[in-house]
Design a protein around this motif. Structure first.
Motif, mmCIF file in Angstrom:
data_model
loop_
_atom_site.group_PDB
_atom_site.id
_atom_site.type_symbol
_atom_site.label_atom_id
_atom_site.label_comp_id
_atom_site.label_asym_id
_atom_site.label_seq_id
_atom_site.Cartn_x
_atom_site.Cartn_y
_atom_site.Cartn_z
ATOM 1 N N GLN A 88 -157.907 5.923 -77.678
ATOM 2 C CA GLN A 88 -157.258 7.234 -77.662
ATOM 3 C C GLN A 88 -157.025 7.761 -79.078
ATOM 4 O OE1 GLN A 88 -157.279 8.860 -74.776
ATOM 5 N NE2 GLN A 88 -158.229 6.926 -74.166
ATOM 6 N N LEU A 89 -156.652 6.879 -80.004
ATOM 7 C CA LEU A 89 -156.513 7.308 -81.400
ATOM 8 C C LEU A 89 -157.842 7.846 -81.924
ATOM 9 C CD1 LEU A 89 -154.225 4.480 -82.834
ATOM 10 C CD2 LEU A 89 -153.653 6.918 -82.640
ATOM 11 N N GLY A 90 -158.926 7.147 -81.590
ATOM 12 C CA GLY A 90 -160.258 7.617 -81.988
ATOM 13 C C GLY A 90 -160.599 8.958 -81.361
ATOM 14 N N HIS B 105 -145.495 1.155 -74.846
ATOM 15 C CA HIS B 105 -145.077 -0.171 -74.402
ATOM 16 C C HIS B 105 -145.881 -0.545 -73.163
ATOM 17 C CE1 HIS B 105 -142.213 -3.442 -73.737
ATOM 18 N NE2 HIS B 105 -142.304 -3.145 -72.455
ATOM 19 N N GLY B 106 -146.572 -1.658 -73.215
ATOM 20 C CA GLY B 106 -147.320 -2.126 -72.061
ATOM 21 C C GLY B 106 -148.743 -1.613 -71.953
ATOM 22 N N GLN B 107 -149.160 -0.737 -72.857
ATOM 23 C CA GLN B 107 -150.538 -0.252 -72.831
ATOM 24 C C GLN B 107 -151.465 -1.302 -73.442
ATOM 25 O OE1 GLN B 107 -151.603 2.310 -71.316
ATOM 26 N NE2 GLN B 107 -150.028 3.871 -71.318
ATOM 27 N N HIS B 108 -152.698 -1.300 -73.032
ATOM 28 C CA HIS B 108 -153.689 -2.207 -73.601
ATOM 29 C C HIS B 108 -154.099 -1.720 -74.988
ATOM 30 C CE1 HIS B 108 -154.358 -4.611 -69.996
ATOM 31 N NE2 HIS B 108 -154.130 -3.490 -69.335
ATOM 32 N N GLY B 109 -154.272 -2.645 -75.904
ATOM 33 C CA GLY B 109 -154.647 -2.301 -77.268
ATOM 34 C C GLY B 109 -155.944 -1.523 -77.341
ATOM 35 N N GLU B 110 -156.922 -1.926 -76.533
ATOM 36 C CA GLU B 110 -158.216 -1.230 -76.541
ATOM 37 C C GLU B 110 -158.047 0.233 -76.134
ATOM 38 O OE1 GLU B 110 -157.605 -4.054 -74.780
ATOM 39 O OE2 GLU B 110 -158.721 -5.542 -75.945
ATOM 40 N N TYR B 111 -157.170 0.470 -75.174
ATOM 41 C CA TYR B 111 -156.914 1.837 -74.720
ATOM 42 C C TYR B 111 -156.281 2.657 -75.844
ATOM 43 C CZ TYR B 111 -154.826 5.789 -72.315
ATOM 44 O OH TYR B 111 -154.452 7.070 -71.961
ATOM 45 N N ILE B 112 -155.266 2.105 -76.499
ATOM 46 C CA ILE B 112 -154.593 2.830 -77.587
ATOM 47 C C ILE B 112 -155.582 3.143 -78.697
ATOM 48 C CG2 ILE B 112 -152.834 2.656 -79.400
ATOM 49 C CD1 ILE B 112 -151.165 0.999 -77.390
ATOM 50 N N VAL C 100 -152.440 -0.681 -85.421
ATOM 51 C CA VAL C 100 -151.403 -0.066 -84.586
ATOM 52 C C VAL C 100 -151.603 -0.480 -83.127
ATOM 53 C CG1 VAL C 100 -150.565 2.147 -83.671
ATOM 54 C CG2 VAL C 100 -150.922 1.863 -86.131
ATOM 55 N N ALA C 101 -152.838 -0.449 -82.669
ATOM 56 C CA ALA C 101 -153.138 -0.833 -81.289
ATOM 57 C C ALA C 101 -152.794 -2.293 -81.034
ATOM 58 C CB ALA C 101 -154.615 -0.565 -80.985
ATOM 59 N N VAL C 102 -153.107 -3.154 -81.984
ATOM 60 C CA VAL C 102 -152.794 -4.578 -81.847
ATOM 61 C C VAL C 102 -151.282 -4.775 -81.775
ATOM 62 C CG1 VAL C 102 -152.818 -6.792 -83.087
ATOM 63 C CG2 VAL C 102 -154.924 -5.467 -82.854
ATOM 64 N N TYR C 103 -150.547 -4.062 -82.627
ATOM 65 C CA TYR C 103 -149.089 -4.179 -82.617
ATOM 66 C C TYR C 103 -148.526 -3.796 -81.241
ATOM 67 C CZ TYR C 103 -144.200 -3.319 -83.060
ATOM 68 O OH TYR C 103 -142.846 -3.346 -82.825
ATOM 69 N N TYR C 104 -148.901 -2.605 -80.748
ATOM 70 C CA TYR C 104 -148.352 -2.154 -79.470
ATOM 71 C C TYR C 104 -148.804 -3.044 -78.314
ATOM 72 C CZ TYR C 104 -146.065 2.014 -81.227
ATOM 73 O OH TYR C 104 -145.206 2.867 -81.867
ATOM 74 N N SER C 105 -150.010 -3.519 -78.368
ATOM 75 C CA SER C 105 -150.487 -4.415 -77.314
ATOM 76 C C SER C 105 -149.698 -5.715 -77.297
ATOM 77 C CB SER C 105 -151.974 -4.697 -77.520
ATOM 78 O OG SER C 105 -152.448 -5.574 -76.526
ATOM 79 N N ALA C 106 -149.439 -6.261 -78.462
ATOM 80 C CA ALA C 106 -148.690 -7.527 -78.553
ATOM 81 C C ALA C 106 -147.246 -7.342 -78.118
ATOM 82 C CB ALA C 106 -148.759 -8.071 -79.975
#
Length: 156
Positions: A113-115, A103-110, A145-151
């Protein structure tokens, strides 16, 4: 973020379980006490991530029938590939005591990290669960997934 989570990440950078240029160099220069102090400082910053306030109730539309791949992976996973839902470990509200909050993390960061987990560049997950999961995700799924958490992190 919880100070224990921050401390663990600093320790993982210091030990080489997690590699990331400047962070690895900074963490290597810190003593155990320095790491504890840094963790306590960032955990108590007023402009940090929102505190964990509970896990919340499940919401409708979070199933295997969900057409959005990000929402489907976050809340239902992909049983055919043995991928558990992200929410199983990280909580239905993207934050759960004992797990790094999304929650609150930037999508690019997530996504990055997945990569890193998928490529074996990040080795600080207990029992390798994130490496096993991330290796099965496509780049498009990681992005979703990153877009979802970022949004969700920006709108709540």
């Amino acid at each position: 973020m919880n100070s224990a989570v921050i401390y663990k990440q600093l320790d993982d950078y210091r030990s080489g379980k997690r590699l990331w240029g400047v962070m690895s160099a900074i963490a290597t220069a810190l003593t155990d006490q320095d790491s504890a102090d840094v963790a306590a400082y960032f955990a108590h910053r007023p402009d940090g991530l929102t505190p964990v306030a509970g896990e919340g109730a499940p919401q409708a539309g979070r199933s295997l029938r969900q057409p959005d791949p990000g929402i489907r992976l976050v809340f239902a996973g992909d049983p055919t590939r043995g991928i558990p839902p992200c929410a199983a470990c990280h909580g239905p509200d993207a934050q759960k005591l004992g797990a790094p909050p999304l929650h609150g993390q930037h999508g690019e960061y997530i996504e990055r990290q997945l990569g890193a987990f998928a490529e074996g560049m990040r080795l600080n997950d207990i029992n390798e669960q994130m490496r096993v999961i991330a290796q099965q995700l496509t780049p498009a799924e990681m992005h979703a997934v990153a877009v979802y958490y970022s949004a969700t992190g920006r709108s709540e």
